[in-house]
Write a protein that holds these residues in place. Structure first.
Motif, PDB file in Angstrom:
ATOM      1  N   SER A 164       0.834  -1.198   0.000  1.00  0.00           N
ATOM      2  CA  SER A 164       0.000   0.000   0.000  1.00  0.00           C
ATOM      3  C   SER A 164       0.867   1.245   0.000  1.00  0.00           C
ATOM      4  CB  SER A 164      -0.913   0.009   1.237  1.00  0.00           C
ATOM      5  OG  SER A 164      -1.643   1.213   1.322  1.00  0.00           O
ATOM      6  N   VAL A 223      -4.505   0.620   5.753  1.00  0.00           N
ATOM      7  CA  VAL A 223      -5.436   0.376   4.657  1.00  0.00           C
ATOM      8  C   VAL A 223      -6.835   0.261   5.247  1.00  0.00           C
ATOM      9  CG1 VAL A 223      -6.053  -1.134   2.755  1.00  0.00           C
ATOM     10  CG2 VAL A 223      -3.648  -0.808   3.344  1.00  0.00           C
ATOM     11  N   GLN A 252      -9.894   1.264   1.463  1.00  0.00           N
ATOM     12  CA  GLN A 252      -9.101   1.646   0.296  1.00  0.00           C
ATOM     13  C   GLN A 252      -9.605   0.897  -0.936  1.00  0.00           C
ATOM     14  OE1 GLN A 252      -6.445   3.951   0.120  1.00  0.00           O
ATOM     15  NE2 GLN A 252      -7.250   4.497   2.134  1.00  0.00           N
ATOM     16  N   ILE A 285      -9.615  -1.282  -4.389  1.00  0.00           N
ATOM     17  CA  ILE A 285      -8.833  -2.376  -4.956  1.00  0.00           C
ATOM     18  C   ILE A 285      -9.621  -2.952  -6.122  1.00  0.00           C
ATOM     19  CG2 ILE A 285      -9.823  -4.116  -3.385  1.00  0.00           C
ATOM     20  CD1 ILE A 285      -7.098  -5.524  -3.383  1.00  0.00           C
ATOM     21  N   THR A 286      -8.918  -3.324  -7.169  1.00  0.00           N
ATOM     22  CA  THR A 286      -9.545  -3.966  -8.324  1.00  0.00           C
ATOM     23  C   THR A 286      -9.160  -5.434  -8.327  1.00  0.00           C
ATOM     24  OG1 THR A 286      -9.491  -1.914  -9.604  1.00  0.00           O
ATOM     25  CG2 THR A 286      -9.790  -3.965 -10.827  1.00  0.00           C
ATOM     26  N   VAL A 287     -10.156  -6.294  -8.277  1.00  0.00           N
ATOM     27  CA  VAL A 287      -9.938  -7.739  -8.230  1.00  0.00           C
ATOM     28  C   VAL A 287     -10.795  -8.379  -9.313  1.00  0.00           C
ATOM     29  CG1 VAL A 287     -10.071  -9.827  -6.829  1.00  0.00           C
ATOM     30  CG2 VAL A 287      -9.491  -7.634  -5.764  1.00  0.00           C
ATOM     31  N   ASP A 291     -14.267  -3.493  -9.009  1.00  0.00           N
ATOM     32  CA  ASP A 291     -13.775  -2.548  -8.006  1.00  0.00           C
ATOM     33  C   ASP A 291     -14.432  -2.795  -6.648  1.00  0.00           C
ATOM     34  OD1 ASP A 291     -12.190  -1.279  -9.924  1.00  0.00           O
ATOM     35  OD2 ASP A 291     -13.823   0.071 -10.506  1.00  0.00           O
ATOM     36  N   TYR A 322     -11.609  -2.135   0.566  1.00  0.00           N
ATOM     37  CA  TYR A 322     -11.265  -3.125   1.589  1.00  0.00           C
ATOM     38  C   TYR A 322     -10.492  -2.479   2.736  1.00  0.00           C
ATOM     39  CZ  TYR A 322      -6.300  -3.461   0.178  1.00  0.00           C
ATOM     40  OH  TYR A 322      -4.964  -3.200  -0.068  1.00  0.00           O
ATOM     41  N   HIS A 326      -3.999 -12.014  -4.867  1.00  0.00           N
ATOM     42  CA  HIS A 326      -3.804 -10.668  -5.417  1.00  0.00           C
ATOM     43  C   HIS A 326      -2.406 -10.154  -5.058  1.00  0.00           C
ATOM     44  CE1 HIS A 326      -4.401  -6.323  -6.047  1.00  0.00           C
ATOM     45  NE2 HIS A 326      -5.417  -6.666  -6.824  1.00  0.00           N
ATOM     46  N   ASN A 360      -1.399  -7.454  -4.017  1.00  0.00           N
ATOM     47  CA  ASN A 360      -1.316  -6.621  -2.809  1.00  0.00           C
ATOM     48  C   ASN A 360      -0.979  -7.418  -1.557  1.00  0.00           C
ATOM     49  OD1 ASN A 360      -2.160  -4.551  -4.454  1.00  0.00           O
ATOM     50  ND2 ASN A 360      -3.680  -3.747  -3.019  1.00  0.00           N
TER      51      ASN A 360
END
Length: 280
Positions: free
Chosen positions: A134, A139, A142, A144-146, A150, A153, A185, A187
Motif C-alpha cells: 500500500s 489500509v 481503500q 482495490i480492483t480484483v 472494483d 477493503y 492478489h 497486494n
C-alpha cells in the motif's frame, strides 16, 4: 494415528494429541486427512503439543498443507480437548501459537467445556506488518480492483492477514470465483483471508469467508475478529460488542479500541474420534 474431529461453528479440524502421538510429516498428513472424499474431512490439521512457555502449544496446518499461525475456532477446540480429556483441570489456560501466546477462559457445564472466550491480542493495522502492499501506512476503506471489479477493503492482521470487504449482499456472492482472486492478489505477499460482510444493524454483521489454503469455510475466528474490528473502524456499527453471523453459527466479538485486545467467544464441539488410517 489416533485423532479427534472437532469444530467451532462448523470450522472443523482434525486434532492429534502429540503428548501420546507423533506426526512425522504434518504438511502431508494435513492434506490427506482434510480430503472430504478420501480422508477424514476437515479444514486442516491441528497438533496439540507440550510447551515450555505456555500450558499447551497449538501447531496448525491448512487443508493444502500450508502452515497457519492462528485460528480462533481451532484454539477454542484445543481448550475443550485438553480439559475434557483430563490434560488440565484449569478453566483458564494459555496456548502458544504461531502468533504468540493466547489466554483462554473456559465455560464448563456438566464436566465438559461448552464455550471458550479467547484473548486474541490487539489487531495489527500497519500495512507493512500485515503485510499488505500500500502507498499508505494503513489500509482502511481503500480501493482495490480484483478480477476486473472494483471493491473497497480494510486490511489488518489478527496473527494472520485479513482483507475485509463490505457488500450489500453476501448470500449470492460467487465466493468460489472471487475468493481465490483476492487470496492471490499482488497486494498480499503472504496471501490473504478475505471476509465479505453485510451489515445487519448497529451491532450485528453477516459474514462469508474465503480462507487462504482452505477455501470457503463455515466460520473463521480470526476473520470474525477482523470483520468486527473493520466494522468499528469504518463506523458500520456503533457497539463495541459485535455479533458475527456465519454460515456455521454465531460468534461474539468485543473490542474496546486501538491498543486493546480483541476478545472472541464461541462454542467448541467434539464430533467423533477415530484412528487414521482406519483399521491400522
Amino acid at each position: 494415528m489416533k485423532f479427534t474431529k472437532m469444530h467451532g461453528c462448523g470450522n472443523d479440524y482434525v486434532y492429534v494429541n502429540c503428548f501420546t502421538e507423533k506426526v512425522d510429516h504434518p504438511e502431508e498428513t494435513a492434506i490427506l486427512v482434510s480430503d472430504r472424499h478420501f480422508g477424514i474431512g476437515s479444514d486442516g490439521l491441528i497438533l496439540i503439543k507440550p510447551s515450555d512457555v505456555a500450558d499447551f502449544e497449538m501447531d496448525m496446518y491448512n487443508a493444502d498443507g500450508s502452515r497457519g499461525a492462528m485460528c480462533g475456532n481451532g484454539i477454542r477446540c484445543v481448550a475443550k480437548y485438553v480439559y475434557d480429556n483430563g490434560l488440565t483441570d484449569k478453566t483458564r489456560i494459555t496456548v502458544s501459537t504461531g502468533s504468540g501466546i493466547k489466554t483462554l477462559d473456559l465455560s464448563v457445564e456438566n464436566g465438559c467445556v461448552k464455550t471458550v472466550r479467547v484473548n486474541m491480542g490487539s489487531p495489527v493495522l500497519e500495512a507493512e506488518k500485515i503485510p499488505v502492499v500500500s502507498d499508505t501506512s494503513r489500509v482502511i476503506s481503500q480501493p482495490i480492483t480484483v478480477a476486473g471489479k472494483d471493491f473497497f477493503y480494510t486490511a489488518l492482521s489478527m496473527g494472520n492477514p485479513h482483507a475485509v470487504v463490505f457488500l450489500d449482499d453476501v448470500e449470492n456472492l460467487k465466493i468460489e470465483e472471487i475468493g481465490p482472486e483476492f487470496e492471490h492478489h499482488r497486494n498480499f505477499p503472504d496471501r490473504v483471508n478475505t471476509e465479505f460482510i453485510k451489515v445487519i444493524d448497529d451491532h450485528t454483521i453477516q459474514m462469508r469467508v474465503w480462507e487462504r489454503g482452505s477455501g470457503e469455510t463455515l466460520a473463521c475466528g480470526t476473520g470474525a475478529c477482523a470483520a468486527a474490528v473493520a466494522s468499528i473502524l469504518n463506523h458500520k456499527v456503533s457497539s463495541r460488542k459485535v455479533s458475527v453471523l456465519l454460515r456455521g453459527g454465531e460468534l461474539q466479538i468485543e473490542w474496546a479500541g486501538e491498543g486493546q485486545p480483541v476478545y472472541l467467544t464461541g462454542p467448541a464441539v467434539t464430533v467423533f474420534t477415530g484412528e487414521y488410517p482406519a483399521g491400522k
